[in-house]
Design an enzyme around this catalytic site. Structure first.
Site, PDB file in Angstrom:
ATOM      1  N   GLY A 358     -31.199 -16.520 -17.333  1.00  0.00           N
ATOM      2  CA  GLY A 358     -31.582 -17.658 -16.505  1.00  0.00           C
ATOM      3  C   GLY A 358     -32.815 -17.397 -15.669  1.00  0.00           C
ATOM      4  N   GLY A 381     -26.578 -19.633 -19.733  1.00  0.00           N
ATOM      5  CA  GLY A 381     -25.165 -20.010 -19.660  1.00  0.00           C
ATOM      6  C   GLY A 381     -24.254 -18.979 -20.307  1.00  0.00           C
TER       7      GLY A 381
END
Ligand SMILES: Nc1ncnc2c1ncn2[C@@H]1O[C@H](COP(=O)(O)OP(=O)(O)OP(=O)(O)O)[C@@H](O)[C@H]1O
Ligand SMILES: O=C(O)[C@H](O)COP(=O)(O)O
Length: 401
Positions: A358, A381
């Site tokens: 991320g 994720g």
């Protein structure tokens, strides 16, 4: 950390002349002119593909790009072909579809060591529905299945989960294996002391990660927007900083849990505050407990950078997820950049440093320190779910080792 098992590996598969369906995650950012702005995921897919080419397999690549609703030219994988061909050193053929007769013909014409890229698998709604008929059609193109799409392994889709039921063997590629080794292996059996740094915007999106890591770490450093919910829970004035009013009890219970487990939980002692949420905001550094009305905390301050650094100095394993501040604005990027530099320095001294996907990866890349870390995850994720201790459907579907 919970994952099902160890998965079957590519090296065990018999490859010469075999048609191998390889699920890769080529979901890369493209600009308005279809130029690739970050090819990390393409490069990360290369070792597995090269290995298959080297052993004379016929390589059939399948991936999604974006979240198209039906066939959407903007989300075609075609713009990726030149970069992929360049990195692989072979000419990659492009298919206009991902299933059907035309694709079958192209696959049957593929020489040993040849590579074909199927069109965006999400052009079919059946992909995300994990439709068994669709998975069967995809599977019918190949003799065996390799899943190297770590970034999409948290999705139970036809190309990540469903196909594995129709193709044996179904094994992990090298990237998938490496991600699991670090995000599961190194976290489950860390060299101690083990520290986690968790940041990002909201505590609500990181509850699972924090709770799971509290079971394992010796030190937990918190930064980013979530710290203000902790301060508020402690009764401090937080001005107009990001606060989740319904998570105050949760913040208190996480602090209590850390204490009960003997985990040293550190919150920043000072913060950089701004008079508005903007790159050109006025800013100043204040103690974390003294944020004036009308000001918001957007980064950790210099004293915190120092004390976080000292806390990390004696550790042997560090996992980092989520930026320390609004690093997209130069004025509020110092905390995140300092942590990236500290981890790079400690990596050089033999500390295992894992960046959990991320925005923290984007931050590390922005300061050019990606190659200094032990492991940089290609999954946002997916890495978050692994760190929460969840099992990923794309991994679960693969053969046991
Ligand atoms: N003090 C703050 N106030 C508001 N936003 C913040 C603050 N600190 C960090 N952020 C924002 O948090 C965002 C990242 O949060 P997020 O929870 O998505 O992190 P992440 O874990 O890196 O992402 P991912 O979920 O993709 O792995 C960044 O865009 C950053 O600007
Ligand atoms: O970028 C990602 O996180 C993966 O490619 C998965 O994409 P998705 O969130 O659209 O399923």
């Amino acid at each position: 950390m919970a994952t099902k098992k160890s998965v079957g590996s590519l090296k065990e598969a018999d490859l010469k002349g075999k048609r191998v369906l390889v699920r890769v995650d080529l979901n890369v950012p493209l600009d308005d002119n279809f130029n690739i702005t970050d090819d990390t995921r393409i490069r990360a897919a290369v070792p597995t593909i090269k290995y298959l080419i080297g052993y004379g397999a016929k390589v059939i690549l399948t991936s999604h790009l974006g979240r198209p609703k039906g066939v959407t030219p903007k989300y075609s994988l075609k713009p990726l072909v030149p970069r992929l061909s360049g990195l692989l050193g072979v000419e990659v053929k492009m298919a206009n579809d991902c299933i059907g007769e035309e694709v079958e013909k192209l696959v049957s014409g593929l020489p040993d060591g040849g590579v074909i890229l199927l069109e965006n698998v999400r052009f079919y709604k059946e992909e995300e529905k994990n439709d068994p008929e669709f998975a069967k059609k995809l599977a019918s193109l190949a003799d065996l299945y390799v899943n190297d799409a770590f970034g999409t392994a948290h999705r139970a889709h036809a190309s990540t989960e469903g196909v594995a039921k129709f193709l044996k063997p179904s094994v992990a590629g090298f990237l998938m294996q490496k991600e699991l080794d670090y995000l599961v292996g190194a976290v489950a059996n860390p060299k101690k002391p083990f520290a986690a740094i968790v940041g990002g915007s909201k505590v609500s999106s990181k509850i699972g990660v924090i709770e799971s890591l509290l079971e394992k770490v010796d030190v937990l450093l918190l930064g980013g927007g979530m710290i203000f919910t902790f301060y508020k829970a402690q009764g401090h004035a937080v001005g107009s900083s990001l606060v989740e009013a319904d998570k105050l009890d949760l913040a208190t219970s996480l602090m209590e849990k850390a204490k009960a487990k003997g985990v040293s939980l550190l919150l920043p002692s000072d913060v950089v505050i701004a008079d508005k949420f903007a790159a050109d905001a006025n800013s100043k550094v204040v103690p974390a407990s003294q944020i004036p009305d009308g000001w918001m905390g957007l980064d950790i301050g210099p004293d915190s950078i120092k004390s976080f650094g000292e806390a990390l100095d004696s550790t042997k394993t560090i996992i980092w997820n989520g930026p320390m501040g609004v690093f997209e604005f130069e004025k509020f990027a110092a905390g995140t950049e300092a942590i990236a530099k500290k981890l790079a320095e400690l990596s050089g001294k033999g500390v295992t440093t894992i960046i959990g996907g991320g925005d923290s990866v984007a931050a590390v890349e922005k300061v050019g320190l990606a190659d200094k870390m032990s492991h940089i995850s290609t999954g946002g994720g997916a890495s978050l779910e692994l760190l929460e201790g969840k099992t990923l459907p794309g991994v679960l579907a693969l053969d046991d080792a």
